[in-house]
Design an enzyme around this catalytic site. Structure first.
Site, PDB file in Angstrom:
ATOM      1  N   PRO A  10       1.165  -1.368   0.030  1.00 16.95           N
ATOM      2  CA  PRO A  10      -0.266  -0.185   0.115  1.00 16.95           C
ATOM      3  C   PRO A  10       1.059   1.115   0.186  1.00 16.95           C
ATOM      4  O   PRO A  10       1.450   1.479   1.027  1.00 16.95           O
ATOM      5  CB  PRO A  10      -0.625   0.098   1.221  1.00 16.95           C
ATOM      6  CG  PRO A  10       0.176  -0.988   2.466  1.00 16.95           C
ATOM      7  CD  PRO A  10       0.457  -2.448   1.299  1.00 16.95           C
ATOM      8  N   ASN A  11       0.627   2.213  -0.677  1.00 18.57           N
ATOM      9  CA  ASN A  11       0.688   3.618  -0.426  1.00 18.57           C
ATOM     10  C   ASN A  11       2.087   4.161  -1.862  1.00 18.57           C
ATOM     11  O   ASN A  11       2.411   5.017  -1.682  1.00 18.57           O
ATOM     12  CB  ASN A  11       0.984   4.134   0.777  1.00 18.57           C
ATOM     13  CG  ASN A  11      -0.355   4.195   1.231  1.00 18.57           C
ATOM     14  OD1 ASN A  11      -1.431   4.535   0.975  1.00 18.57           O
ATOM     15  ND2 ASN A  11       0.114   3.058   2.301  1.00 18.57           N
ATOM     16  N   ARG A  18       5.141  11.022  -2.250  1.00 21.69           N
ATOM     17  CA  ARG A  18       4.350  10.345  -0.584  1.00 21.69           C
ATOM     18  C   ARG A  18       6.353  10.851  -0.212  1.00 21.69           C
ATOM     19  O   ARG A  18       6.520  10.151  -1.128  1.00 21.69           O
ATOM     20  CB  ARG A  18       4.460   9.122  -1.428  1.00 21.69           C
ATOM     21  CG  ARG A  18       4.138   8.887   0.672  1.00 21.69           C
ATOM     22  CD  ARG A  18       4.159   7.827   0.333  1.00 21.69           C
ATOM     23  NE  ARG A  18       4.085   7.042   1.959  1.00 21.69           N
ATOM     24  CZ  ARG A  18       4.179   5.054   1.748  1.00 21.69           C
ATOM     25  NH1 ARG A  18       4.383   4.566   1.628  1.00 21.69           N
ATOM     26  NH2 ARG A  18       4.365   4.790   3.375  1.00 21.69           N
ATOM     27  N   TYR A  23      11.599   8.250   1.114  1.00 20.90           N
ATOM     28  CA  TYR A  23      11.020   7.643  -0.312  1.00 20.90           C
ATOM     29  C   TYR A  23      11.718   8.425  -1.837  1.00 20.90           C
ATOM     30  O   TYR A  23      11.990   7.592  -2.519  1.00 20.90           O
ATOM     31  CB  TYR A  23       9.735   7.709  -0.907  1.00 20.90           C
ATOM     32  CG  TYR A  23       8.829   6.537   0.723  1.00 20.90           C
ATOM     33  CD1 TYR A  23      10.064   5.348   1.648  1.00 20.90           C
ATOM     34  CD2 TYR A  23       7.840   7.051   1.633  1.00 20.90           C
ATOM     35  CE1 TYR A  23       8.825   4.749   2.645  1.00 20.90           C
ATOM     36  CE2 TYR A  23       7.279   6.670   2.521  1.00 20.90           C
ATOM     37  CZ  TYR A  23       8.173   5.676   3.405  1.00 20.90           C
ATOM     38  OH  TYR A  23       7.406   4.924   3.842  1.00 20.90           O
ATOM     39  N   ASN A  74       8.186  -5.778  -1.002  1.00 21.07           N
ATOM     40  CA  ASN A  74       8.051  -4.117  -0.463  1.00 21.07           C
ATOM     41  C   ASN A  74       6.373  -4.643   0.513  1.00 21.07           C
ATOM     42  O   ASN A  74       5.410  -4.229  -0.784  1.00 21.07           O
ATOM     43  CB  ASN A  74       8.249  -3.427  -0.989  1.00 21.07           C
ATOM     44  CG  ASN A  74       8.256  -2.173   0.027  1.00 21.07           C
ATOM     45  OD1 ASN A  74       7.963  -2.558   1.129  1.00 21.07           O
ATOM     46  ND2 ASN A  74       9.146  -0.858   0.068  1.00 21.07           N
ATOM     47  N   ALA A  77       3.478  -1.144   4.688  1.00 16.22           N
ATOM     48  CA  ALA A  77       2.798  -0.767   6.316  1.00 16.22           C
ATOM     49  C   ALA A  77       2.466  -2.128   6.196  1.00 16.22           C
ATOM     50  O   ALA A  77       2.657  -2.548   7.855  1.00 16.22           O
ATOM     51  CB  ALA A  77       1.859  -0.026   6.052  1.00 16.22           C
ATOM     52  N   GLU A 101      12.807  -9.771   1.199  1.00 12.92           N
ATOM     53  CA  GLU A 101      12.241  -7.820   1.572  1.00 12.92           C
ATOM     54  C   GLU A 101      13.410  -7.239   1.618  1.00 12.92           C
ATOM     55  O   GLU A 101      14.097  -7.270   1.862  1.00 12.92           O
ATOM     56  CB  GLU A 101      11.677  -8.688   3.303  1.00 12.92           C
ATOM     57  CG  GLU A 101      10.900  -7.586   3.790  1.00 12.92           C
ATOM     58  CD  GLU A 101      10.613  -7.475   5.470  1.00 12.92           C
ATOM     59  OE1 GLU A 101      11.593  -8.751   5.502  1.00 12.92           O
ATOM     60  OE2 GLU A 101      10.506  -6.743   6.338  1.00 12.92           O
ATOM     61  N   HIS A 103      13.038  -2.632   1.424  1.00 11.85           N
ATOM     62  CA  HIS A 103      12.151  -1.585   1.942  1.00 11.85           C
ATOM     63  C   HIS A 103      13.186  -0.487   1.383  1.00 11.85           C
ATOM     64  O   HIS A 103      14.646  -0.400   1.130  1.00 11.85           O
ATOM     65  CB  HIS A 103      12.374  -1.310   4.081  1.00 11.85           C
ATOM     66  CG  HIS A 103      11.417  -2.890   3.906  1.00 11.85           C
ATOM     67  ND1 HIS A 103      10.231  -2.163   3.838  1.00 11.85           N
ATOM     68  CD2 HIS A 103      12.227  -3.710   4.729  1.00 11.85           C
ATOM     69  CE1 HIS A 103       9.438  -3.423   4.633  1.00 11.85           C
ATOM     70  NE2 HIS A 103      11.051  -4.154   4.779  1.00 11.85           N
ATOM     71  N   ARG A 110      13.216   4.389  11.504  1.00 12.90           N
ATOM     72  CA  ARG A 110      12.086   5.645  12.020  1.00 12.90           C
ATOM     73  C   ARG A 110      11.320   5.160  13.543  1.00 12.90           C
ATOM     74  O   ARG A 110      12.057   5.056  14.084  1.00 12.90           O
ATOM     75  CB  ARG A 110      11.646   5.179  11.174  1.00 12.90           C
ATOM     76  CG  ARG A 110      11.932   5.519   9.267  1.00 12.90           C
ATOM     77  CD  ARG A 110      11.513   5.248   7.913  1.00 12.90           C
ATOM     78  NE  ARG A 110      10.315   6.529   7.693  1.00 12.90           N
ATOM     79  CZ  ARG A 110       9.277   5.856   7.214  1.00 12.90           C
ATOM     80  NH1 ARG A 110       9.897   5.096   6.357  1.00 12.90           N
ATOM     81  NH2 ARG A 110       8.311   6.443   7.117  1.00 12.90           N
TER      82      ARG A 110
HETATM   83  C1  DQA Z   1       8.470   1.002   3.779  1.00 13.14           C
HETATM   84  C2  DQA Z   1       8.468   1.043   4.960  1.00 13.14           C
HETATM   85  C3  DQA Z   1       7.159   0.937   5.380  1.00 13.14           C
HETATM   86  O1  DQA Z   1       7.198   1.220   7.049  1.00 13.14           O
HETATM   87  C4  DQA Z   1       6.458   1.464   5.049  1.00 13.14           C
HETATM   88  O2  DQA Z   1       4.900   1.489   5.811  1.00 13.14           O
HETATM   89  C5  DQA Z   1       6.289   1.975   3.678  1.00 13.14           C
HETATM   90  C6  DQA Z   1       7.417   1.743   2.655  1.00 13.14           C
HETATM   91  C7  DQA Z   1      10.051   1.321   2.661  1.00 13.14           C
HETATM   92  O3  DQA Z   1       9.696   0.556   1.831  1.00 13.14           O
HETATM   93  O4  DQA Z   1      10.776   1.920   3.029  1.00 13.14           O
HETATM   94  O5  DQA Z   1       5.008   2.209   3.378  1.00 13.14           O
HETATM   95  O6  DQA Z   1       8.395  -0.154   3.346  1.00 13.14           O
END
Ligand code: DQA
Length: 142
Positions: A10-11, A18, A23, A74, A77, A101, A103, A110
């Protein structure tokens, strides 16, 4: 060329606008181009997808098992609380496939709720904190 699923939660479709200070400035289309190009150079055909829907991510992990595809994910959240995603990801690694995995940010620097991943313990490996290059490093690892 073997297929590689590159799944995004998501997002992440909002990359670019964003929180660019966290990011970076690349949008999702640019991330996709970078990943597809790096994968091709490494001999993979990357299928890059994004969804805001937990159920869709679970289905894509089932697809990876059924089609015997390695996965870079990825989970965004969902990383921090989705046991459904963890169980689906475990099906991938238990099938002998690789699941990395990734990120973009380093969640450990964070907020505290980002310090825990329910996915990491069943992942083949974890790469975080290198921006879009986290995905490229995961491709190299594969
Ligand atoms: C994320 C880190 C997560 O905590 C966050 O909710 C994201 C992006 C990252 O790529 O840094 O949406 O996965």
């Amino acid at each position: 060329m073997s297929k590689l699923l590159v799944l995004n939660g998501p997002n992440l479709g909002r990359l670019g606008s964003r929180e660019p200070e966290v990011y970076g400035s690349a949008n999702f289309a640019e991330l996709t181009d970078r990943v597809v190009t790096a994968a091709k150079a490494a001999g993979f055909e990357a299928d890059v997808r994004q969804t805001n829907d937990e159920a869709e991510l679970v289905s894509w992990l089932h697809e990876a098992v059924d089609q015997q595809n390695n996965v870079i994910i990825n989970p965004a959240a969902f990383t921090h609380y989705s046991y459904a995603l963890r169980d689906a990801a475990a099906l991938v690694t238990k099938a002998g496939l690789k699941l990395i995995e990734v990120h973009i940010s380093n969640p450990h620097t964070r907020e505290e709720f980002r310090h825990n991943s329910v996915i990491s313990a069943i992942a083949t490996g974890v790469i975080a904190g290198f921006g879009v290059e986290s995905y490229v490093l995961a491709i190299k690892a594969l």
